[in-house]
Design a protein around this motif. Structure first.
Motif, short mmCIF file in Angstrom:
data_model
loop_
_atom_site.label_atom_id
_atom_site.label_comp_id
_atom_site.label_asym_id
_atom_site.label_seq_id
_atom_site.Cartn_x
_atom_site.Cartn_y
_atom_site.Cartn_z
N GLU A 21 -10.95 5.35 8.08
CA GLU A 21 -11.92 5.33 6.99
C GLU A 21 -11.34 4.68 5.74
O GLU A 21 -12.04 3.97 5.01
CB GLU A 21 -12.39 6.76 6.69
CG GLU A 21 -13.18 7.38 7.83
CD GLU A 21 -13.53 8.84 7.58
OE1 GLU A 21 -12.93 9.43 6.65
OE2 GLU A 21 -14.37 9.39 8.31
N LEU A 22 -10.06 4.93 5.48
CA LEU A 22 -9.41 4.36 4.32
C LEU A 22 -9.40 2.83 4.39
O LEU A 22 -9.67 2.14 3.40
CB LEU A 22 -7.98 4.91 4.23
CG LEU A 22 -7.15 4.60 2.98
CD1 LEU A 22 -6.18 5.73 2.72
CD2 LEU A 22 -6.39 3.29 3.13
N VAL A 38 7.68 11.47 6.93
CA VAL A 38 8.45 11.56 5.70
C VAL A 38 8.37 10.24 4.93
O VAL A 38 8.18 10.22 3.71
CB VAL A 38 9.92 11.92 6.01
CG1 VAL A 38 10.80 11.75 4.77
CG2 VAL A 38 10.02 13.34 6.53
N TYR A 39 8.49 9.14 5.65
CA TYR A 39 8.47 7.84 4.98
C TYR A 39 7.11 7.56 4.33
O TYR A 39 7.05 7.18 3.15
CB TYR A 39 8.79 6.70 5.96
CG TYR A 39 8.67 5.36 5.28
CD1 TYR A 39 9.71 4.88 4.48
CD2 TYR A 39 7.51 4.60 5.38
CE1 TYR A 39 9.60 3.68 3.80
CE2 TYR A 39 7.39 3.40 4.71
CZ TYR A 39 8.43 2.94 3.92
OH TYR A 39 8.30 1.75 3.24
N TYR A 40 6.03 7.74 5.08
CA TYR A 40 4.72 7.41 4.53
C TYR A 40 4.30 8.38 3.43
O TYR A 40 3.58 8.00 2.50
CB TYR A 40 3.67 7.34 5.65
CG TYR A 40 3.81 6.09 6.47
CD1 TYR A 40 3.46 4.86 5.95
CD2 TYR A 40 4.33 6.12 7.77
CE1 TYR A 40 3.60 3.69 6.69
CE2 TYR A 40 4.48 4.96 8.51
CZ TYR A 40 4.12 3.75 7.96
OH TYR A 40 4.27 2.59 8.69
N ASP A 41 4.77 9.61 3.51
CA ASP A 41 4.55 10.56 2.42
C ASP A 41 5.20 10.03 1.14
O ASP A 41 4.58 9.97 0.07
CB ASP A 41 5.15 11.92 2.80
CG ASP A 41 4.85 13.00 1.77
OD1 ASP A 41 4.05 12.76 0.84
OD2 ASP A 41 5.40 14.10 1.90
N GLU A 54 -8.20 5.29 -6.43
CA GLU A 54 -7.10 5.24 -5.47
C GLU A 54 -6.46 6.61 -5.25
O GLU A 54 -6.10 6.96 -4.12
CB GLU A 54 -6.07 4.21 -5.93
CG GLU A 54 -6.61 2.79 -5.89
CD GLU A 54 -5.59 1.75 -6.29
OE1 GLU A 54 -4.56 1.62 -5.60
OE2 GLU A 54 -5.81 1.06 -7.31
N VAL A 55 -6.33 7.38 -6.30
CA VAL A 55 -5.81 8.74 -6.16
C VAL A 55 -6.75 9.58 -5.30
O VAL A 55 -6.32 10.31 -4.40
CB VAL A 55 -5.60 9.40 -7.54
CG1 VAL A 55 -5.32 10.89 -7.39
CG2 VAL A 55 -4.46 8.72 -8.29
N ALA A 56 -8.06 9.46 -5.56
CA ALA A 56 -9.05 10.22 -4.79
C ALA A 56 -9.04 9.80 -3.32
O ALA A 56 -9.24 10.63 -2.42
CB ALA A 56 -10.44 10.01 -5.39
N LEU A 57 -8.79 8.53 -3.06
CA LEU A 57 -8.81 8.02 -1.69
C LEU A 57 -7.56 8.45 -0.91
O LEU A 57 -7.65 8.79 0.27
CB LEU A 57 -8.91 6.49 -1.71
CG LEU A 57 -9.15 5.80 -0.37
CD1 LEU A 57 -10.51 6.20 0.21
CD2 LEU A 57 -9.08 4.29 -0.53
N PRO A 104 -6.33 12.92 0.18
CA PRO A 104 -6.54 13.58 1.48
C PRO A 104 -5.52 13.15 2.52
O PRO A 104 -5.09 13.96 3.35
CB PRO A 104 -7.96 13.14 1.87
CG PRO A 104 -8.63 12.82 0.58
CD PRO A 104 -7.56 12.20 -0.27
N THR A 105 -5.12 11.87 2.49
CA THR A 105 -4.10 11.38 3.42
C THR A 105 -2.79 12.12 3.21
O THR A 105 -2.14 12.57 4.17
CB THR A 105 -3.88 9.87 3.24
OG1 THR A 105 -5.13 9.19 3.25
CG2 THR A 105 -2.98 9.32 4.34
#
Length: 206
Positions: free
Chosen positions: A48-49, A108-111, A128-131, A134-135
């Motif tokens: 969705e992103l 860990v990396y993508y976080d 962008e923060v709102a999008l 959730p991820t």
């Protein structure tokens, strides 16, 4: 170069699609079931992103960037003798602990990468923060999932340093890099979901 990235993505998908997954089978424990659902939720979230215009708007390149140093595609592949054209093929036996360890490195990396991106100069900070929030929430839940090993602290510092170096002072360049990175994360998440299905179904013990 774009064709090379497409080849890697196609090859990863070809390998993962050869596995027997647990689509129609019950998972062995509730904890594993919860982890599997979270990973499916992550894939849906990233899908969705990428369908949203916020990151990839005005970016014509279709490049895919695999930024994480984890070797998840190789570590989570079952023992194969076919598909000799795929570079990530291996002949050793499947290791659940090695696979899950590499998945944790990815998380860990993508976080760290997404968190540091949100601290950089953004074109549309609120959107962008709102999008991406959730991820990040799903990733953090997955890092605490009972299926995952406790290896976060060992990888966290280096991941944060690597991720912070990705972003500069130009919002467009940052957004372009984020778009490429999330495309790579999408491909990696497909591989991860196949691996988790393989593990939770018990097929890796056969």
């Amino acid at each position: 170069m774009a064709n090379f990235h497409f080849y890697l993505a196609s090859c990863a998908l070809l390998l993962t699609l050869t596995w027997r997954t647990s689509t129609g089978l019950p998972l062995r424990t509730d904890n594993c079931a919860q982890c599997a659902l979270l990973f499916r939720g992550l894939l849906l979230n990233i899908t969705e992103l990428l369908d949203n215009d916020i990151f990839c708007y005005g970016i014509r390149s279709d490049k895919v960037a695999m930024r994480s140093k984890a070797e998840t595609s190789l570590a989570c592949a079952p023992t194969l003798t076919e598909n000799p054209g795929c570079m990530m093929q291996r002949n050793s036996s499947f290791s659940k602990s090695e696979c899950l360890s590499n998945i944790m490195k990815d998380l860990v990396y993508y976080d760290a990468a997404i968190t540091s991106y949100l601290k950089s100069k953004l074109r549309s900070p609120e959107e962008e923060v709102a999008l991406l929030s959730p991820t990040l929430g799903i990733i953090k839940s997955l890092k605490n999932c009972s299926l995952m090993p406790n290896e976060e602290n060992e990888e966290n510092d280096s991941s944060e340093v690597d991720a912070a170096q990705m972003w500069g002072d130009e919002p467009y360049a940052n957004r372009q890099e984020m778009c490429k990175m999330m495309r790579g994360f999408y491909v990696r998440t497909i591989t991860i979901n196949r691996a988790v299905g393989y593990i939770t179904s018990g097929d890796h013990r056969e």
